[in-house]
Scaffold this active site. Structure first.
Site, mmCIF file in Angstrom:
data_model
loop_
_atom_site.group_PDB
_atom_site.id
_atom_site.type_symbol
_atom_site.label_atom_id
_atom_site.label_comp_id
_atom_site.label_asym_id
_atom_site.label_seq_id
_atom_site.Cartn_x
_atom_site.Cartn_y
_atom_site.Cartn_z
ATOM 1 N N HIS A 142 0.757 -1.255 -0.107
ATOM 2 C CA HIS A 142 0.010 -0.082 0.215
ATOM 3 C C HIS A 142 0.758 1.409 -0.006
ATOM 4 O O HIS A 142 0.866 2.231 0.974
ATOM 5 C CB HIS A 142 -1.054 0.059 1.164
ATOM 6 C CG HIS A 142 -0.751 -0.324 2.574
ATOM 7 N ND1 HIS A 142 0.181 0.527 3.217
ATOM 8 C CD2 HIS A 142 -1.172 -0.882 3.414
ATOM 9 C CE1 HIS A 142 0.254 -0.065 4.214
ATOM 10 N NE2 HIS A 142 -0.511 -0.847 4.586
ATOM 11 N N HIS A 165 -4.867 -8.983 14.389
ATOM 12 C CA HIS A 165 -5.038 -7.956 13.708
ATOM 13 C C HIS A 165 -5.779 -8.125 12.312
ATOM 14 O O HIS A 165 -5.464 -9.136 11.613
ATOM 15 C CB HIS A 165 -3.545 -7.463 13.262
ATOM 16 C CG HIS A 165 -3.232 -6.097 12.523
ATOM 17 N ND1 HIS A 165 -4.356 -5.329 12.434
ATOM 18 C CD2 HIS A 165 -2.069 -5.846 11.643
ATOM 19 C CE1 HIS A 165 -3.848 -4.282 11.550
ATOM 20 N NE2 HIS A 165 -2.688 -4.675 10.940
ATOM 21 N N GLU A 188 -5.948 -6.304 9.728
ATOM 22 C CA GLU A 188 -5.627 -6.087 8.213
ATOM 23 C C GLU A 188 -5.440 -7.320 7.429
ATOM 24 O O GLU A 188 -5.029 -8.332 7.690
ATOM 25 C CB GLU A 188 -4.060 -5.233 8.234
ATOM 26 C CG GLU A 188 -4.032 -4.438 7.117
ATOM 27 C CD GLU A 188 -2.906 -3.374 6.826
ATOM 28 O OE1 GLU A 188 -2.145 -3.302 7.901
ATOM 29 O OE2 GLU A 188 -2.777 -2.698 5.957
ATOM 30 N N ASP A 195 -3.473 -8.380 5.132
ATOM 31 C CA ASP A 195 -2.362 -9.370 4.836
ATOM 32 C C ASP A 195 -2.219 -10.432 6.009
ATOM 33 O O ASP A 195 -1.449 -11.426 5.783
ATOM 34 C CB ASP A 195 -1.075 -8.599 4.875
ATOM 35 C CG ASP A 195 -0.867 -7.589 5.918
ATOM 36 O OD1 ASP A 195 -1.973 -7.010 6.431
ATOM 37 O OD2 ASP A 195 0.262 -7.249 6.254
ATOM 38 N N HIS A 214 -0.708 -0.841 14.688
ATOM 39 C CA HIS A 214 -0.935 0.376 14.055
ATOM 40 C C HIS A 214 -2.380 0.629 13.612
ATOM 41 O O HIS A 214 -2.736 1.575 12.915
ATOM 42 C CB HIS A 214 0.043 0.673 12.787
ATOM 43 C CG HIS A 214 -0.333 -0.324 11.737
ATOM 44 N ND1 HIS A 214 -0.488 0.141 10.300
ATOM 45 C CD2 HIS A 214 -0.492 -1.642 11.718
ATOM 46 C CE1 HIS A 214 -0.639 -0.740 9.551
ATOM 47 N NE2 HIS A 214 -0.832 -1.924 10.342
ATOM 48 N N ASP A 221 2.347 -6.734 13.849
ATOM 49 C CA ASP A 221 3.058 -6.242 12.913
ATOM 50 C C ASP A 221 4.297 -5.426 13.589
ATOM 51 O O ASP A 221 5.288 -5.275 13.120
ATOM 52 C CB ASP A 221 2.356 -5.029 12.496
ATOM 53 C CG ASP A 221 1.455 -5.093 10.993
ATOM 54 O OD1 ASP A 221 1.704 -6.325 10.492
ATOM 55 O OD2 ASP A 221 0.378 -4.407 10.805
ATOM 56 N N TYR A 267 10.784 -0.286 8.075
ATOM 57 C CA TYR A 267 9.277 -0.887 8.404
ATOM 58 C C TYR A 267 8.881 0.167 9.469
ATOM 59 O O TYR A 267 7.777 0.673 9.289
ATOM 60 C CB TYR A 267 9.312 -2.231 8.885
ATOM 61 C CG TYR A 267 8.010 -2.942 9.154
ATOM 62 C CD1 TYR A 267 7.622 -3.531 8.158
ATOM 63 C CD2 TYR A 267 7.581 -2.562 10.388
ATOM 64 C CE1 TYR A 267 6.115 -4.225 8.590
ATOM 65 C CE2 TYR A 267 6.251 -3.318 10.958
ATOM 66 C CZ TYR A 267 5.613 -3.838 9.818
ATOM 67 O OH TYR A 267 4.447 -4.324 10.095
ATOM 68 N N HIS A 325 5.596 -10.106 10.163
ATOM 69 C CA HIS A 325 6.334 -9.982 8.898
ATOM 70 C C HIS A 325 7.822 -10.225 9.275
ATOM 71 O O HIS A 325 8.474 -9.828 10.275
ATOM 72 C CB HIS A 325 6.264 -8.559 8.334
ATOM 73 C CG HIS A 325 4.997 -8.335 7.976
ATOM 74 N ND1 HIS A 325 4.433 -8.826 6.826
ATOM 75 C CD2 HIS A 325 3.932 -7.327 8.550
ATOM 76 C CE1 HIS A 325 2.905 -8.425 6.733
ATOM 77 N NE2 HIS A 325 2.815 -7.313 7.738
HETATM 78 FE FE1 FEO Z 1 -1.034 -3.907 9.385
HETATM 79 FE FE2 FEO Z 1 0.810 -6.518 8.337
HETATM 80 O O1 FEO Z 1 -0.706 -5.633 8.600
#
Ligand code: FEO
Length: 403
Positions: free
Chosen positions: A29, A83, A85, A87, A149, A168, A196, A229
């Protein structure tokens, strides 16, 4: 188990990595991810299997195959979503359909966000901040990390393994076949960790400092940090925590970031002379031509800098689009404690510098010097003025950082 096509990797006594490596990812993104990424999901093997987080939708089968290398996926009884999101949750609805867990847990905001994203998802049970649950004979404590986040973000601590599922947090976009941080090049780890932080977590730095304090006050022993990640940390946790404390403080350093673009190389020449002046004045400098580098490179360099110089020609009475782009992006990420200045060459109207100064002020950047504006192509005398400008910025910055 064998024959699943993909294998899990053991992380700790009860925990296996069952995520996916996205070697092809180059844009997250708007954040350039030149080294790809991973989506880390974890299988916790207690009295029954627990799946901690999932992966992007396109990697669902790979994740399930890694689970199948340890246990039949249909035996997974609990899924925890730290989370919402995509991903980490993109494959959640299909995973629930396939494995039919007894329970799916998320934070209170996570329940809401998951349902807002996946209509008809089914029941998700909320865990409260600081709640401790016994799952599969193991002990999990959940901590909400709102706005780190996303509003739904949470982390958890697996007491038996002294392991933090940090979602994250403490992550990085780095595709690597080496799961553990200590197996990877330390310089790459530092760079990608910094990138990051600068591009995802920076605006929430006050919350990062509070979270670090909260973890300290809990007095828990942490042997492993398992983010969603990039690599898992099982050694040198002090290094990682130290990085976060330093980045979150955003203390200005004796380093300038010089982001610019150019139509016919005049603004680029100004940038190069200013960089010489900064260097001669004793300030390190990162020169970033926006024609070939990304907004996320600028943020990475800004994280450990004290000055932000922005150069643009004037195009159609405005900033060059790449310069407007980076200023818009940087404003949202709220870097703090910077001085700055604008510069640029123009042909006639020359509005870009004033627009850059306005944007810098809106970001809270203190304007160190009035903009350096030149017409058309700079001659040697004009370039000397640019060098002088760089030296003057270096002197102001060093005064600010107490050198
Ligand atoms: Fe906030 Fe890795 O997604």
């Amino acid at each position: 188990m064998s024959g699943s096509g993909f294998s899990a990797v053991k992380v700790s006594e009860h925990v296996w990595w069952v995520g996916a490596i996205d070697w092809a990812l180059r844009d997250f993104h708007g954040y350039s991810t030149q080294r790809g990424s991973t989506y880390n999901a974890y299988l916790v093997m207690g009295d029954y299997p627990i799946l901690v987080d999932t992966v992007k939708a396109q990697f669902r089968d790979e994740m399930l195959a890694r689970v199948a290398s340890v246990v039949n996926p249909a035996d997974v009884k609990v899924v925890v979503s730290h989370h919402a999101e995509m991903d980490h949750s993109g494959s959640l609805p299909q995973v629930i359909d396939i494995i039919k867990p007894d329970k799916v847990y998320a934070s209170q905001m996570g329940v809401k966000n998951l349902h807002d994203q996946f209509h008809g998802l089914g029941e998700v049970t909320a865990v409260k901040d600081s709640e401790t649950l016994k799952l599969a004979g193991l002990t999990f404590t959940f901590l909400e990390t709102r706005m780190l986040h996303w509003p739904d973000s949470m982390i958890s601590y697996l007491h038996e393994d002294e392991l933090v599922f940090s979602q994250d947090g403490f992550g990085m976009h780095l595709a690597t076949p080496r799961l553990f941080a200590d197996e990877n090049d330390p310089a790459v780890m530092l760079y990608e960790g910094k990138k990051y932080y600068a591009n995802i977590l920076l605006p929430y730095s006050p919350l990062v400092l509070k979270l670090l304090d909260r973890i300290r006050l809990l007095g828990i022993s942490i042997r492993t940090i398992a983010p969603d990640h990039g690599p898992v940390w099982r050694k040198d946790l002090g290094t990682l925590l130290g990085w976060y404390a330093r980045w979150a403080e955003q203390k200005p350093e004796n380093r300038a970031v010089l982001a610019h673009d150019s139509m016919w190389q005049s603004t680029a020449m100004m940038a190069r002379s200013m960089a010489d002046g900064l260097r001669e004045g004793g300030t390190d400098v990162a020169v970033i031509p926006m024609s070939c580098m990304s907004r996320s490179d600028v943020m990475t360099e800004l994280l450990c800098a004290g000055a932000f110089l922005v150069g643009s020609p004037t195009l159609n009475n405005g900033m060059f689009p790449t310069v407007a782009d980076v200023l818009t992006y940087a404003k949202g990420l709220k870097p703090r404690n910077l001085i700055g200045a604008a510069f640029g060459s123009h042909g006639w109207s020359g509005e870009a510098c004033a627009q850059i100064e306005t944007a810098l002020r809106e970001m809270g950047v203190e304007i160190a010097l009035p903009a350096m504006r030149l017409k058309f192509v700079p001659d040697a005398a004009a370039l000397d003025q640019c060098r002088e400008f760089g030296r003057a910025v270096a002197a102001k910055l060093q005064e600010r950082v107490g050198m």
